[in-house]
Design an enzyme around this catalytic site. Structure first.
Site, PDB file in Angstrom:
ATOM      1  CE  LYS A 185      10.030  10.813  14.131  1.00  0.00           C
ATOM      2  NZ  LYS A 185      10.250  11.269  15.469  1.00  0.00           N
TER       3      LYS A 185
HETATM    4  C1  LIG Z   1      15.099  13.766  12.223  1.00  0.00           C
HETATM    5  C2  LIG Z   1      15.154  12.859  13.411  1.00  0.00           C
HETATM    6  N1  LIG Z   1      16.209  12.066  13.573  1.00  0.00           N
HETATM    7  C3  LIG Z   1      16.299  11.217  14.614  1.00  0.00           C
HETATM    8  C4  LIG Z   1      15.302  11.122  15.546  1.00  0.00           C
HETATM    9  C5  LIG Z   1      15.478  10.211  16.703  1.00  0.00           C
HETATM   10  O1  LIG Z   1      14.458   9.294  16.856  1.00  0.00           O
HETATM   11  P1  LIG Z   1      14.033   8.781  18.330  1.00  0.00           P
HETATM   12  O2  LIG Z   1      13.212   9.854  18.964  1.00  0.00           O
HETATM   13  O3  LIG Z   1      13.233   7.552  18.058  1.00  0.00           O
HETATM   14  O4  LIG Z   1      15.271   8.494  19.075  1.00  0.00           O
HETATM   15  C6  LIG Z   1      14.153  11.915  15.408  1.00  0.00           C
HETATM   16  C7  LIG Z   1      13.072  11.853  16.384  1.00  0.00           C
HETATM   17  O5  LIG Z   1      12.207  12.691  16.470  1.00  0.00           O
HETATM   18  C8  LIG Z   1      14.074  12.818  14.324  1.00  0.00           C
HETATM   19  O6  LIG Z   1      13.023  13.616  14.159  1.00  0.00           O
END
Ligand SMILES: Cc1ncc(COP(=O)(O)O)c(C=O)c1O
Length: 377
Positions: A185
Site C-alpha cells: 500500500k
Molecule cells: C480493496 C481492499 N480491501 C481490503 C483489503 C485488505 O487489506 P489487508 O491486505 O491489509 O488485509 C485490501 C488489500 O489489498 C484491498 O485491496
C-alpha cells in the site's frame, strides 16, 4: 539474450528510517500495542483530518472491526461490489451477515450506485464502497442513498490513503472508513490497518472490540505500562496493531507525499502513452485528487495472452480482482453481474511503485505497445 531483472507489480519502499525506527521500538522491549501505536494514530488523525483513528493489524480486520462496531449481526445484508479484494467480503461472512454483490462502473471500477440501489432490501444495513485504485467513489450519492434509510456507508479505503474527494481527504467526512497498510500500500506498516471515524460512540466501541473487549487497559498500554486490573465489557478480537508495525508506519509517514507524487507522475506518463494505443481503455481518474494505488487498464479479450506475454518479458502483472461472486466459497451468494463478468476478463494491472526506475517504466510501456500492435495485426 541479456538477462533482465523481473519487474514486480508492486514493491514497498523501505530505507534507513524504517530500520532505525524498528530498532527504537525493539529497544523499548514493548513489542505489543504501546506508545508507537498511539503516535501513529495521532499522525493519522492529523493527516486525514478526523477525530478518531483506531490502528489494527490488517486492512481486513479494520473492515471486520468497522462492521462489528456499527452493529452488524447475523442475517443483515451488506451490499458490496463483487470486483474487490476478498478482504472486503470475508468480514461480512465472519459476522454471519450476507454479502449482496453488485456491479462496478466500467470506467472507474468503483461501485455502480444505480445497481447497488436496486439491491437494497429491508435487511440492508450497510453498503461497502471501495475507492478502487485510490479514485474516490461518488460519496455525495453514497451519503444520499444512506440518508433516511438506516443504512451505513462503510468506506473500504484500502487503496485510498492520501486521496481526496471534492477537496477533502477520504476518511474525513463519512461515518467510518478503513485503510490498509499492507506491504504494497502507499504507506506500509509491514502489515497493518486502521479505522477512522468522527463519531465518538463508534470510536469507543471499536477501541474496546479491538483488544478482546477489554475496557480499562488501553491508556496504560499506550504508555507502555500494564495495569493489573481489567474488565471485559463486550465481545472483542485480538486486532490491535503492534509497536513494531507502528514504528514502520511512522517512518513511512515522512515520505508519503513523495511516494504519492512519484506514483502520480508514473500514472500520468502511462496514461499519456497508453491512450494512443488502439485496444487499450484507460480508467477515468482525477489526477489532482487521487493518490494512486495500482494501475489498471482494460485490454479486451486478449488479456490472458497478454499476461503470458508480459511474464515472458519479465514483467509481473496482476488482476485486481477476480470477482467474488464467482469464487467457489461465495457461490451461494452469487447473482447475475454481466458488467463485472465482462470487465474482469479485460482488466490487467501493470507495475506501479515508488522505486520504479525510468528504464523499468519504459520496459512496461514498450511491452504493452508491442503486444497490442502484434495482436492488432
Ligand atoms: C480493496 C481492499 N480491501 C481490503 C483489503 C485488505 O487489506 P489487508 O491486505 O491489509 O488485509 C485490501 C488489500 O489489498 C484491498 O485491496
Amino acid at each position: 539474450m541479456r538477462y533482465k531483472k523481473t519487474i514486480p507489480m508492486a514493491r514497498p519502499s523501505l530505507g534507513r528510517e524504517e530500520i532505525k525506527n524498528v530498532e527504537k521500538a525493539l529497544k523499548t522491549h514493548w513489542l505489543g500495542m504501546g506508545s508507537f501505536v498511539y503516535d501513529f494514530e495521532k499522525k493519522i488523525q492529523k493527516y486525514i483530518g478526523v477525530k478518531y483513528a483506531i490502528a489494527v493489524n490488517t486492512g481486513t480486520t479494520a473492515i471486520h472491526l468497522a462492521l462489528a462496531g456499527i452493529g452488524i449481526v447475523p442475517g443483515d445484508e451488506i451490499i458490496v461490489p463483487s470486483l474487490t479484494f476478498v478482504g472486503s467480503v470475508q468480514p461480512i461472512i465472519n459476522l454471519g451477515a450476507k454479502p449482496v454483490f453488485c456491479e462496478v462502473e466500467p470506467d472507474t471500477l468503483n461501485i455502480d450506485f444505480d445497481d447497488a440501489e436496486k439491491r437494497i432490501t429491508k435487511r440492508t444495513r450497510a453498503i461497502i464502497v471501495v475507492h478502487y485504485g485510490g479514485t474516490a467513489c461518488n460519496m455525495d450519492r453514497a451519503m444520499h442513498m444512506a440518508e433516511n434509510r438506516k443504512i451505513r456507508i462503510v468506506e473500504d479505503a484500502a487503496h485510498a490513503f492520501g486521496s481526496y474527494y471534492k477537496g477533502r481527504k477520504i476518511g474525513s467526512f463519512g461515518d467510518i472508513a478503513c485503510f490498509s497498510f499492507d506491504p504494497i500500500k502507499n504507506l506500509t506498516c509491514g502489515e497493518g490497518g486502521c479505522v477512522v471515524t468522527n463519531k465518538a460512540r463508534i470510536a469507543e466501541a471499536l477501541r474496546r472490540k479491538r483488544l478482546l473487549g477489554i475496557s480499562k487497559d488501553t491508556w496504560m498500554r499506550y504508555k507502555n505500562k500494564r495495569s493489573w486490573f481489567y474488565e471485559v465489557v463486550t465481545e472483542g478480537y485480538r486486532y490491535h496493531m503492534s509497536n513494531i508495525s507502528a514504528s514502520i508506519g511512522l517512518a513511512q509517514f515522512d515520505k508519503l507525499e513523495g511516494f504519492i507524487e512519484k506514483k502520480k507522475r508514473i500514472v500520468r506518463e502511462y496514461d499519456n502513452f497508453f491512450k494512443k494505443i488502439r485496444g487499450v481503455a484507460l480508467l477515468r481518474r482525477n489526477y489532482s485528487e487521487t493518490a494512486p494505488f495500482n494501475y489498471t487498464i482494460r485490454i479486451g479479450r486478449n488479456r490472458n495472452k497478454f499476461i503470458d506475454y508480459a511474464t515472458k518479458k519479465g514483467i509481473t502483472v496482476g488482476i485486481n480482482y477476480i470477482p467474488n461472486h464467482i469464487q467457489p466459497f461465495f457461490r451461494k451468494f452469487s447473482t447475475k453481474l454481466p458488467v463485472t463478468e465482462r470487465i474482469w476478463g479485460e482488466i490487467v494491472s501493470l507495475p506501479l511503485y515508488y522505486d520504479m526506475k525510468e528504464s523499468e517504466i519504459q520496459r512496461v510501456k514498450k511491452t504493452v505497445k508491442d503486444f497490442m500492435t502484434d495482436t492488432a495485426k
